[in-house]
Design an enzyme around this catalytic site. Structure first.
Site, PDB file in Angstrom:
ATOM      1  N   HIS A 166       6.436 -53.279 -67.272  1.00  0.00           N
ATOM      2  CA  HIS A 166       5.667 -53.610 -66.069  1.00  0.00           C
ATOM      3  C   HIS A 166       4.157 -53.553 -66.285  1.00  0.00           C
ATOM      4  O   HIS A 166       3.424 -54.403 -65.774  1.00  0.00           O
ATOM      5  CB  HIS A 166       6.071 -52.677 -64.927  1.00  0.00           C
ATOM      6  CG  HIS A 166       5.486 -53.094 -63.613  1.00  0.00           C
ATOM      7  ND1 HIS A 166       5.871 -54.237 -62.955  1.00  0.00           N
ATOM      8  CD2 HIS A 166       4.521 -52.519 -62.843  1.00  0.00           C
ATOM      9  CE1 HIS A 166       5.187 -54.355 -61.832  1.00  0.00           C
ATOM     10  NE2 HIS A 166       4.360 -53.343 -61.742  1.00  0.00           N
TER      11      HIS A 166
ATOM     12  N   SER B  92       2.021 -57.537 -59.353  1.00  0.00           N
ATOM     13  CA  SER B  92       2.810 -56.480 -58.731  1.00  0.00           C
ATOM     14  C   SER B  92       2.606 -56.468 -57.216  1.00  0.00           C
ATOM     15  O   SER B  92       2.799 -57.492 -56.549  1.00  0.00           O
ATOM     16  CB  SER B  92       2.449 -55.131 -59.383  1.00  0.00           C
ATOM     17  OG  SER B  92       3.407 -54.148 -59.063  1.00  0.00           O
ATOM     18  N   GLN B  93       2.206 -55.332 -56.654  1.00  0.00           N
ATOM     19  CA  GLN B  93       1.977 -55.255 -55.216  1.00  0.00           C
ATOM     20  C   GLN B  93       0.975 -56.316 -54.750  1.00  0.00           C
ATOM     21  O   GLN B  93       1.070 -56.841 -53.634  1.00  0.00           O
ATOM     22  CB  GLN B  93       1.462 -53.858 -54.850  1.00  0.00           C
ATOM     23  CG  GLN B  93       1.146 -53.660 -53.384  1.00  0.00           C
ATOM     24  CD  GLN B  93       0.680 -52.250 -53.098  1.00  0.00           C
ATOM     25  OE1 GLN B  93       1.495 -51.339 -52.942  1.00  0.00           O
ATOM     26  NE2 GLN B  93      -0.626 -52.037 -53.018  1.00  0.00           N
TER      27      GLN B  93
ATOM     28  N   LEU C  79      -0.562 -51.799 -57.500  1.00  0.00           N
ATOM     29  CA  LEU C  79      -0.581 -50.399 -57.080  1.00  0.00           C
ATOM     30  C   LEU C  79      -1.223 -49.518 -58.160  1.00  0.00           C
ATOM     31  O   LEU C  79      -0.864 -49.605 -59.335  1.00  0.00           O
ATOM     32  CB  LEU C  79       0.849 -49.931 -56.802  1.00  0.00           C
ATOM     33  CG  LEU C  79       1.032 -48.558 -56.152  1.00  0.00           C
ATOM     34  CD1 LEU C  79       0.465 -48.555 -54.736  1.00  0.00           C
ATOM     35  CD2 LEU C  79       2.522 -48.190 -56.119  1.00  0.00           C
TER      36      LEU C  79
ATOM     37  N   ASP D   3      11.259 -55.098 -67.180  1.00  0.00           N
ATOM     38  CA  ASP D   3      10.087 -54.667 -66.421  1.00  0.00           C
ATOM     39  C   ASP D   3      10.063 -53.146 -66.232  1.00  0.00           C
ATOM     40  O   ASP D   3       9.056 -52.498 -66.445  1.00  0.00           O
ATOM     41  CB  ASP D   3      10.073 -55.373 -65.065  1.00  0.00           C
ATOM     42  CG  ASP D   3       8.890 -54.999 -64.220  1.00  0.00           C
ATOM     43  OD1 ASP D   3       7.859 -55.689 -64.286  1.00  0.00           O
ATOM     44  OD2 ASP D   3       8.978 -53.991 -63.478  1.00  0.00           O
TER      45      ASP D   3
END
Length: 302
Positions: free
Chosen positions: A283, A111-112, A45, A228
């Site tokens: 993250h 991630s996404q 993202l 994270d």
């Protein structure tokens, strides 16, 4: 000993010629080293390909000659587009790469992007992914107040975001496609147009085919950690998630595992799931942390 014209050479001449024999004989062929499989990287993202410059350097250093493609699609705010739209775009990009790699490819999906890649593995009946490396990805969904959410939905908190995300309008945003409110499971199952489908939590006509496709993967590498700061709960990176009391249940306690709805139980039974938790990484630094790369990513890039 015969020399030129059939004449015998004295032994002393033979001894003098011995050091030059390697020059006169044909060189042995160099040992063949199999080429590394191509690597495809899918961002998360609000990311772009530039975010992965360190990861690219690490791969080039440890596996020289590897063809690495960091897909430059749905960058920045475009990453908020519905995930099925992104899956289609990324699918069109990976098909020609896979076609040129008969020995298979590796996916590193952040991630996404990890959810995009899992959907790709589900809908592609001819993919040849060897290692699918899911890098800090909310594989069982997201339920947490993050800066991303506060920017996107400034008047909502996680406790009431379901009102937006579980509406037709909300499902037009990627983050709502994997919003997973443990206190409104019925709404999630009925409204989720993405996560509930790839998890096999809701019946659909492609469920059997998608499960079969997903199980074509050679190895699933799950990476995440307690520091994270974005993925909530962080165990979602390992297919763990909250129950209705917000107690985290690990992967083996999840219904999608117990029912083997999309193949997790089968993968684990054949030893094809690798879990690599690591503390102390935030993250936005997973893809630039060298220790993480050496420990959790490099060993699986054959």
């Amino acid at each position: 000993m015969l020399g030129l014209g059939g004449q015998r050479l004295p032994c002393a001449w033979v001894l003098l010629l011995l050091p030059f024999l390697p020059l006169l004989l044909p060189a042995a062929p160099a040992p063949h080293r199999a080429a590394y499989k191509p690597v495809i990287v899918v961002h998360g993202l609000f990311d772009s390909s530039y975010s992965f410059r360190h990861l690219l350097e690490y791969i080039n250093e440890t596996h020289p000659g590897t063809v690495v493609t960091v897909l430059d699609l749905f960058d920045g705010r475009e990453s908020l587009r519905p995930l099925w739209e992104q899956v289609q775009g990324f699918r069109e990009a990976v098909v020609p790469i896979m076609a040129k790699a008969p020995e298979g490819v590796h996916l590193i999906c952040y991630s996404q992007g990890g959810l995009v890649c899992r959907a790709l593995l589900s809908v592609m009946d001819d993919h040849n992914v060897d290692s699918f490396i899911s890098l800090s990805s909310p594989q069982m969904g997201q339920y947490g107040d993050t800066d991303y959410l506060k920017w996107l939905f400034p008047t909502s908190m996680r406790s009431n975001l379901y009102r937006i995300c579980y509406s037709p309008w909300g499902q037009e945003f990627s983050i709502c496609n994997y919003w997973h409110d443990p206190h409104h499971d019925d709404l999630y199952l009925n409204a989720s147009s993405f996560l509930a489908l790839i998890n096999g939590e809701r019946d659909h006509p492609n469920a059997t085919a998608w499960r079969k496709n997903f199980l074509r993967v050679g190895r699933l590498v799950l990476i995440g950690g307690p520091d994270d700061g974005v993925i909530t709960p962080w165990q979602s990176s390992f297919f763990g998630f909250y129950d209705a009391n917000e107690t985290v249940l690990e992967m083996e306690e999840q219904l999608v595992y117990l029912r083997d709805s999309f193949g997790l139980k089968t993968l684990l039974a054949r030893g094809a799931i690798v879990r690599c938790p690591m503390a102390g990484i935030s993250h936005t630094t997973w893809h630039s942390n060298r220790t993480l790369y050496d420990t959790c990513i490099e060993p699986w890039l054959s």
